[in-house]
Design a protein around this motif. Structure first.
Motif, PDB file in Angstrom:
ATOM      1  N   VAL A 115       0.837  -1.207   0.000  1.00  0.00           N
ATOM      2  CA  VAL A 115       0.000   0.000   0.000  1.00  0.00           C
ATOM      3  C   VAL A 115       0.872   1.257   0.000  1.00  0.00           C
ATOM      4  CG1 VAL A 115      -1.774   1.271   1.255  1.00  0.00           C
ATOM      5  CG2 VAL A 115      -1.875  -1.222   1.157  1.00  0.00           C
ATOM      6  N   VAL A 116       1.940   1.267   0.809  1.00  0.00           N
ATOM      7  CA  VAL A 116       2.820   2.435   0.853  1.00  0.00           C
ATOM      8  C   VAL A 116       3.563   2.596  -0.484  1.00  0.00           C
ATOM      9  CG1 VAL A 116       4.812   3.457   2.011  1.00  0.00           C
ATOM     10  CG2 VAL A 116       3.074   2.285   3.351  1.00  0.00           C
ATOM     11  N   SER A 117       3.958   1.503  -1.111  1.00  0.00           N
ATOM     12  CA  SER A 117       4.635   1.587  -2.408  1.00  0.00           C
ATOM     13  C   SER A 117       3.726   2.195  -3.472  1.00  0.00           C
ATOM     14  CB  SER A 117       5.084   0.191  -2.856  1.00  0.00           C
ATOM     15  OG  SER A 117       6.041  -0.324  -1.973  1.00  0.00           O
ATOM     16  N   THR A 118       2.447   1.846  -3.433  1.00  0.00           N
ATOM     17  CA  THR A 118       1.487   2.423  -4.382  1.00  0.00           C
ATOM     18  C   THR A 118       1.390   3.931  -4.195  1.00  0.00           C
ATOM     19  OG1 THR A 118       0.220   0.369  -4.289  1.00  0.00           O
ATOM     20  CG2 THR A 118      -0.882   2.287  -5.198  1.00  0.00           C
ATOM     21  N   ARG A 119       1.390   4.374  -2.957  1.00  0.00           N
ATOM     22  CA  ARG A 119       1.339   5.809  -2.670  1.00  0.00           C
ATOM     23  C   ARG A 119       2.625   6.506  -3.118  1.00  0.00           C
ATOM     24  NH1 ARG A 119      -1.385  10.454  -2.127  1.00  0.00           N
ATOM     25  NH2 ARG A 119      -0.517  11.796  -0.494  1.00  0.00           N
ATOM     26  N   LEU A 120       3.758   5.862  -2.890  1.00  0.00           N
ATOM     27  CA  LEU A 120       5.034   6.457  -3.280  1.00  0.00           C
ATOM     28  C   LEU A 120       5.125   6.639  -4.792  1.00  0.00           C
ATOM     29  CD1 LEU A 120       7.616   4.638  -0.986  1.00  0.00           C
ATOM     30  CD2 LEU A 120       7.416   7.113  -1.299  1.00  0.00           C
ATOM     31  N   ALA A 121       4.538   5.695  -5.548  1.00  0.00           N
ATOM     32  CA  ALA A 121       4.601   5.786  -7.013  1.00  0.00           C
ATOM     33  C   ALA A 121       3.859   7.014  -7.534  1.00  0.00           C
ATOM     34  CB  ALA A 121       4.016   4.518  -7.626  1.00  0.00           C
ATOM     35  N   GLY A 122       2.870   7.520  -6.788  1.00  0.00           N
ATOM     36  CA  GLY A 122       2.102   8.679  -7.240  1.00  0.00           C
ATOM     37  C   GLY A 122       2.572  10.004  -6.685  1.00  0.00           C
ATOM     38  N   LEU A 123       3.628  10.006  -5.861  1.00  0.00           N
ATOM     39  CA  LEU A 123       4.117  11.249  -5.274  1.00  0.00           C
ATOM     40  C   LEU A 123       5.070  11.982  -6.209  1.00  0.00           C
ATOM     41  CD1 LEU A 123       4.853  10.384  -1.522  1.00  0.00           C
ATOM     42  CD2 LEU A 123       2.970  11.723  -2.469  1.00  0.00           C
ATOM     43  N   ASN A 124       5.135  13.294  -6.001  1.00  0.00           N
ATOM     44  CA  ASN A 124       6.103  14.098  -6.747  1.00  0.00           C
ATOM     45  C   ASN A 124       7.504  13.810  -6.196  1.00  0.00           C
ATOM     46  OD1 ASN A 124       7.646  16.014  -7.979  1.00  0.00           O
ATOM     47  ND2 ASN A 124       6.285  17.725  -7.521  1.00  0.00           N
ATOM     48  N   PRO A 125       8.395  13.252  -7.010  1.00  0.00           N
ATOM     49  CA  PRO A 125       9.727  12.885  -6.495  1.00  0.00           C
ATOM     50  C   PRO A 125      10.592  14.078  -6.123  1.00  0.00           C
ATOM     51  CG  PRO A 125       9.646  12.601  -8.865  1.00  0.00           C
ATOM     52  CD  PRO A 125       8.249  12.940  -8.432  1.00  0.00           C
ATOM     53  N   HIS A 126      10.187  15.288  -6.535  1.00  0.00           N
ATOM     54  CA  HIS A 126      11.006  16.472  -6.280  1.00  0.00           C
ATOM     55  C   HIS A 126      10.675  17.154  -4.952  1.00  0.00           C
ATOM     56  CE1 HIS A 126      12.423  15.999 -10.343  1.00  0.00           C
ATOM     57  NE2 HIS A 126      11.188  16.110 -10.827  1.00  0.00           N
ATOM     58  N   LEU A 127       9.632  16.700  -4.248  1.00  0.00           N
ATOM     59  CA  LEU A 127       9.273  17.329  -2.976  1.00  0.00           C
ATOM     60  C   LEU A 127      10.394  17.206  -1.949  1.00  0.00           C
ATOM     61  CD1 LEU A 127       5.524  16.256  -2.489  1.00  0.00           C
ATOM     62  CD2 LEU A 127       6.422  18.559  -2.894  1.00  0.00           C
ATOM     63  N   GLU A 128      10.931  16.001  -1.813  1.00  0.00           N
ATOM     64  CA  GLU A 128      11.997  15.783  -0.829  1.00  0.00           C
ATOM     65  C   GLU A 128      13.272  16.508  -1.262  1.00  0.00           C
ATOM     66  OE1 GLU A 128      12.566  11.691  -0.062  1.00  0.00           O
ATOM     67  OE2 GLU A 128      13.673  12.020   1.804  1.00  0.00           O
ATOM     68  N   GLU A 129      13.536  16.537  -2.578  1.00  0.00           N
ATOM     69  CA  GLU A 129      14.719  17.238  -3.079  1.00  0.00           C
ATOM     70  C   GLU A 129      14.618  18.735  -2.794  1.00  0.00           C
ATOM     71  OE1 GLU A 129      15.084  16.336  -7.171  1.00  0.00           O
ATOM     72  OE2 GLU A 129      15.346  14.181  -6.866  1.00  0.00           O
ATOM     73  N   ALA A 130      13.401  19.296  -2.927  1.00  0.00           N
ATOM     74  CA  ALA A 130      13.211  20.713  -2.641  1.00  0.00           C
ATOM     75  C   ALA A 130      13.489  21.023  -1.170  1.00  0.00           C
ATOM     76  CB  ALA A 130      11.784  21.129  -3.003  1.00  0.00           C
ATOM     77  N   ALA A 131      13.050  20.135  -0.280  1.00  0.00           N
ATOM     78  CA  ALA A 131      13.323  20.325   1.150  1.00  0.00           C
ATOM     79  C   ALA A 131      14.815  20.280   1.436  1.00  0.00           C
ATOM     80  CB  ALA A 131      12.587  19.260   1.961  1.00  0.00           C
ATOM     81  N   LEU A 132      15.528  19.377   0.765  1.00  0.00           N
ATOM     82  CA  LEU A 132      16.977  19.287   0.959  1.00  0.00           C
ATOM     83  C   LEU A 132      17.675  20.540   0.437  1.00  0.00           C
ATOM     84  CD1 LEU A 132      17.519  15.538  -0.069  1.00  0.00           C
ATOM     85  CD2 LEU A 132      17.572  16.500   2.243  1.00  0.00           C
ATOM     86  N   ASP A 133      17.184  21.058  -0.703  1.00  0.00           N
ATOM     87  CA  ASP A 133      17.769  22.287  -1.254  1.00  0.00           C
ATOM     88  C   ASP A 133      17.548  23.485  -0.333  1.00  0.00           C
ATOM     89  OD1 ASP A 133      18.626  20.868  -3.423  1.00  0.00           O
ATOM     90  OD2 ASP A 133      16.900  21.405  -4.686  1.00  0.00           O
ATOM     91  N   LEU A 134      16.456  23.467   0.438  1.00  0.00           N
ATOM     92  CA  LEU A 134      16.153  24.571   1.354  1.00  0.00           C
ATOM     93  C   LEU A 134      16.870  24.449   2.695  1.00  0.00           C
ATOM     94  CD1 LEU A 134      12.335  24.980   0.629  1.00  0.00           C
ATOM     95  CD2 LEU A 134      14.193  26.488  -0.080  1.00  0.00           C
ATOM     96  N   GLY A 135      17.709  23.419   2.835  1.00  0.00           N
ATOM     97  CA  GLY A 135      18.533  23.310   4.036  1.00  0.00           C
ATOM     98  C   GLY A 135      18.136  22.233   5.013  1.00  0.00           C
ATOM     99  N   ALA A 136      17.114  21.469   4.703  1.00  0.00           N
ATOM    100  CA  ALA A 136      16.701  20.408   5.624  1.00  0.00           C
ATOM    101  C   ALA A 136      17.670  19.232   5.530  1.00  0.00           C
ATOM    102  CB  ALA A 136      15.281  19.952   5.284  1.00  0.00           C
ATOM    103  N   THR A 137      17.855  18.554   6.649  1.00  0.00           N
ATOM    104  CA  THR A 137      18.660  17.339   6.639  1.00  0.00           C
ATOM    105  C   THR A 137      17.812  16.200   6.062  1.00  0.00           C
ATOM    106  OG1 THR A 137      17.926  16.688   8.847  1.00  0.00           O
ATOM    107  CG2 THR A 137      19.863  18.141   8.706  1.00  0.00           C
ATOM    108  N   PRO A 138      18.436  15.084   5.632  1.00  0.00           N
ATOM    109  CA  PRO A 138      17.631  13.949   5.116  1.00  0.00           C
ATOM    110  C   PRO A 138      16.588  13.464   6.113  1.00  0.00           C
ATOM    111  CG  PRO A 138      19.944  13.663   4.540  1.00  0.00           C
ATOM    112  CD  PRO A 138      19.882  14.863   5.447  1.00  0.00           C
TER     113      PRO A 138
END
Length: 268
Positions: free
Chosen positions: A153-176
């Protein structure tokens, strides 16, 4: 003024087939629910409308003890599976490593393996390593299939997410870790809850795996019901079955509603 003709209900073989299938699936449940209100202690005789079998469930110590064991197994197995299943799904989605396809296939294999095979394999393994059967061995066995359902179920949700959301947070200074907790985990939470509800229902209904891995003193609710129906179905078992069906239906509806709200919010 001409009135538009009223739509006529047309019977077709598809509609007839659908009605027959629904009747085949749900008519036995309706009969069971009807006889759960039977005042007679014999299912073959109608003794008038009564709620005494539902009241007797509240005073049945064996039912209460079995329900307690089932709830402990389901809550513990689902809680552990929620953490491990989410980590497994995120790891498979984010990282590349040799043998990833094989690992993904093995991870989801409990979904298609028959319960009897999982039960026998778990029992043989526990005997081989010298672990005594108890309530905890039931929990360990339930984690095997609950983990796979949560991960799917979680994999199905991950497939529909924008992959750049986490990258944007990292670019703004957030840790992994901060990006995972504050960005990715809230997006995954509806899928995690939906998978947990599905796994909880499956764990509460399991009889086969629990029977093979239960030790002395451990007795889940399906095992208690099975031991009672060996000598015939009594009205109190009818009442208990109705309660379980309604509870499972509510949990399944909640799981589907969470998934629907999550999909709708993502499309807006």
């Amino acid at each position: 003024m001409l009135r538009s003709p009223k739509p006529k209900l047309r019977f077709s073989w598809q509609m007839l087939f659908t009605l027959l299938m629904f009747g085949f699936m749900y008519f036995p449940i309706l009969v069971l629910a009807f006889y759960s209100f039977n005042g007679s202690r014999f299912s073959s005789n109608w003794g008038g409308f009564s709620l005494k079998w539902y009241m007797s469930l509240l005073n049945d110590s064996r039912i209460q003890s079995a329900l307690q064991d089932s709830l402990v197994v389901a809550f513990t197995a689902v809680s552990i599976s929620a953490v491990l299943g989410t980590m497994m799904a995120v790891g498979l989605a984010k990282y590349r490593f040799p043998g990833k396809g094989l690992y993904r296939g093995i991870s989801y294999l409990p979904l298609i393996i028959p319960d009897i095979a999982i039960a026998v394999a778990t029992l043989v393994f526990l005997v081989y390593v010298g672990v005594s059967l108890s309530l905890w061995t039931i929990i360990a066995a339930h984690i095997v299939f609950c983990l796979a359902y949560v991960a799917v179920v979680v994999s199905t949700r991950l497939a529909g997410l924008n992959p750049h959301l986490e990258e944007a947070a990292l670019d703004l200074g957030a840790t992994p870790t901060q990006a995972f907790i504050k960005v990715l985990l809230p997006e995954l939470m509806p899928a995690i809850l939906s998978g947990c509800l599905l796994a909880f229902v499956l764990s509460m209904d399991d009889l086969l795996i629990s029977s093979f891995t239960a030790g002395g003193g451990a007795n889940t609710l399906p095992m208690e019901i099975f031991s009672r129906v060996r000598t015939g179905v009594k009205p109190d078992i009818n009442a208990l079955s109705v309660v379980l069906i309604l509870t499972s239906g509510v949990l399944a509806f909640a799981s589907e509603y969470i998934r629907y709200r999550s999909t709708r919010r993502r499309l807006q």
